[in-house]
Design an enzyme around this catalytic site. Structure first.
Site, PDB file in Angstrom:
ATOM      1  N   CYS A   1       0.871  -1.186   0.000  1.00  0.00           N
ATOM      2  CA  CYS A   1       0.000   0.000   0.000  1.00  0.00           C
ATOM      3  C   CYS A   1       0.903   1.229   0.000  1.00  0.00           C
ATOM      4  O   CYS A   1       2.058   1.137  -0.430  1.00  0.00           O
ATOM      5  CB  CYS A   1      -0.975  -0.031   1.176  1.00  0.00           C
ATOM      6  SG  CYS A   1      -0.200  -0.021   2.807  1.00  0.00           S
TER       7      CYS A   1
ATOM      8  N   ASN B   1       2.341   1.402   4.385  1.00  0.00           N
ATOM      9  CA  ASN B   1       2.647   0.121   5.060  1.00  0.00           C
ATOM     10  C   ASN B   1       2.332   0.188   6.552  1.00  0.00           C
ATOM     11  O   ASN B   1       2.993  -0.454   7.367  1.00  0.00           O
ATOM     12  CB  ASN B   1       4.103  -0.308   4.821  1.00  0.00           C
ATOM     13  CG  ASN B   1       4.422  -1.748   5.235  1.00  0.00           C
ATOM     14  OD1 ASN B   1       5.561  -2.052   5.596  1.00  0.00           O
ATOM     15  ND2 ASN B   1       3.457  -2.639   5.213  1.00  0.00           N
TER      16      ASN B   1
ATOM     17  N   CYS C   1      -1.384   0.869   7.466  1.00  0.00           N
ATOM     18  CA  CYS C   1      -2.829   0.629   7.621  1.00  0.00           C
ATOM     19  C   CYS C   1      -3.290  -0.631   6.882  1.00  0.00           C
ATOM     20  O   CYS C   1      -3.660  -1.623   7.509  1.00  0.00           O
ATOM     21  CB  CYS C   1      -3.637   1.823   7.128  1.00  0.00           C
ATOM     22  SG  CYS C   1      -3.399   3.320   8.120  1.00  0.00           S
ATOM     23  N   ARG C   2      -3.265  -0.590   5.556  1.00  0.00           N
ATOM     24  CA  ARG C   2      -3.897  -1.671   4.783  1.00  0.00           C
ATOM     25  C   ARG C   2      -3.017  -2.889   4.568  1.00  0.00           C
ATOM     26  O   ARG C   2      -3.455  -4.029   4.801  1.00  0.00           O
ATOM     27  CB  ARG C   2      -4.341  -1.126   3.410  1.00  0.00           C
ATOM     28  CG  ARG C   2      -5.471  -0.126   3.499  1.00  0.00           C
ATOM     29  CD  ARG C   2      -5.635   0.634   2.195  1.00  0.00           C
ATOM     30  NE  ARG C   2      -4.503   1.534   1.956  1.00  0.00           N
ATOM     31  CZ  ARG C   2      -4.312   2.240   0.848  1.00  0.00           C
ATOM     32  NH1 ARG C   2      -5.188   2.149  -0.131  1.00  0.00           N
ATOM     33  NH2 ARG C   2      -3.271   3.037   0.732  1.00  0.00           N
ATOM     34  N   SER C   3      -1.779  -2.688   4.094  1.00  0.00           N
ATOM     35  CA  SER C   3      -0.968  -3.878   3.754  1.00  0.00           C
ATOM     36  C   SER C   3      -0.586  -4.721   4.971  1.00  0.00           C
ATOM     37  O   SER C   3      -0.491  -5.953   4.833  1.00  0.00           O
ATOM     38  CB  SER C   3       0.254  -3.506   2.901  1.00  0.00           C
ATOM     39  OG  SER C   3       1.104  -2.609   3.552  1.00  0.00           O
TER      40      SER C   3
ATOM     41  N   ASP D   1      -8.143   3.841   1.240  1.00  0.00           N
ATOM     42  CA  ASP D   1      -7.238   4.169   2.333  1.00  0.00           C
ATOM     43  C   ASP D   1      -8.042   4.604   3.560  1.00  0.00           C
ATOM     44  O   ASP D   1      -8.740   5.623   3.508  1.00  0.00           O
ATOM     45  CB  ASP D   1      -6.324   5.299   1.864  1.00  0.00           C
ATOM     46  CG  ASP D   1      -5.187   5.543   2.817  1.00  0.00           C
ATOM     47  OD1 ASP D   1      -5.239   5.009   3.950  1.00  0.00           O
ATOM     48  OD2 ASP D   1      -4.253   6.259   2.436  1.00  0.00           O
TER      49      ASP D   1
HETATM   50  P1  4NP Z   1      -1.709   2.819   4.126  1.00  0.00           P
HETATM   51  O1  4NP Z   1      -2.322   4.183   4.692  1.00  0.00           O
HETATM   52  O2  4NP Z   1      -1.173   3.125   2.748  1.00  0.00           O
HETATM   53  O3  4NP Z   1      -2.866   1.901   4.101  1.00  0.00           O
HETATM   54  O4  4NP Z   1      -0.630   2.417   5.098  1.00  0.00           O
HETATM   55  C1  4NP Z   1      -1.605   5.380   4.763  1.00  0.00           C
HETATM   56  C2  4NP Z   1      -0.873   5.676   5.879  1.00  0.00           C
HETATM   57  C3  4NP Z   1      -0.185   6.853   5.953  1.00  0.00           C
HETATM   58  C4  4NP Z   1      -0.237   7.762   4.907  1.00  0.00           C
HETATM   59  C5  4NP Z   1      -0.963   7.450   3.783  1.00  0.00           C
HETATM   60  C6  4NP Z   1      -1.639   6.254   3.705  1.00  0.00           C
HETATM   61  N1  4NP Z   1       0.453   8.993   4.987  1.00  0.00           N
HETATM   62  O5  4NP Z   1       0.305   9.820   4.088  1.00  0.00           O
HETATM   63  O6  4NP Z   1       1.181   9.219   5.961  1.00  0.00           O
END
Ligand code: 4NP
Length: 160
Positions: free
Chosen positions: A13, A16, A18-20, A128
């Protein structure tokens, strides 16, 4: 003769956190349930959270399903991942496009979109949940768990 190495999966994602990590946990669980030996990891295309643990809301969602992901640590995708992993599964189209952009020429990994592994949700993003409420993490879990179960069925059926 050496043993065949286990099939390997990398979930990707943006951050790294939240989702992955939830996708990684879901595939670990689905593989365990099926008695399948898989090599599983997750990474982000972005670098903001390198070395950090998962978002507390992802940890809480995983714990609600009896899985402790607090020891996971975020890392960024690297060129070697495209050789090391058989399958690289992106959580959304934007990250899939970025993976295709940075993939080294002649790499061996097979790239796909996570929800292409869920009948009826093909082509869709795992949204997200970072900027939303806890219900986003529930949706993420439901989607990644379904995809993980289908990936296990796919691997169990084909051997790879
Ligand atoms: P992820 O979510 O891609 O599912 O881990 C996010 C976590 C942090 C950010 C963006 C997406 N960020 O911009 O910090």
């Amino acid at each position: 003769m050496s043993a065949v190495p286990p099939a390997s999966f990398l979930f990707v994602c943006l951050g790294n956190i939240c989702r992955s990590p939830l996708a990684e946990a879901a595939l670990r669980e689905a593989a365990d349930e099926a008695g399948l030996d898989l090599d599983i990891d997750s990474a982000g295309t972005g670098a903001w959270h390198i070395g950090k643990g998962p978002d507390p809301r992802s940890c809480a969602e995983a714990l609600r399903h009896g899985i402790d992901i607090s020891s996971y640590r975020a890392r960024q995708v690297k060129a070697d991942d495209f050789r090391r992993f058989d399958r690289i599964v992106a959580l959304d189209a934007s990250n899939l496009a970025n993976l295709r952009r940075i993939a080294p020429a002649g790499h061996s990994a097979r790239l796909s979109l996570l929800l292409d592994h869920v009948p009826g949700l093909e082509g869709q993003d795992v949204e997200d949940p970072y900027y939303g409420g806890p219900e986003g993490f529930e949706t993420t879990w439901r989607q990644v768990r379904e995809a993980a179960r289908n990936l296990v069925a796919e691997i169990a059926g084909s051997g790879r």
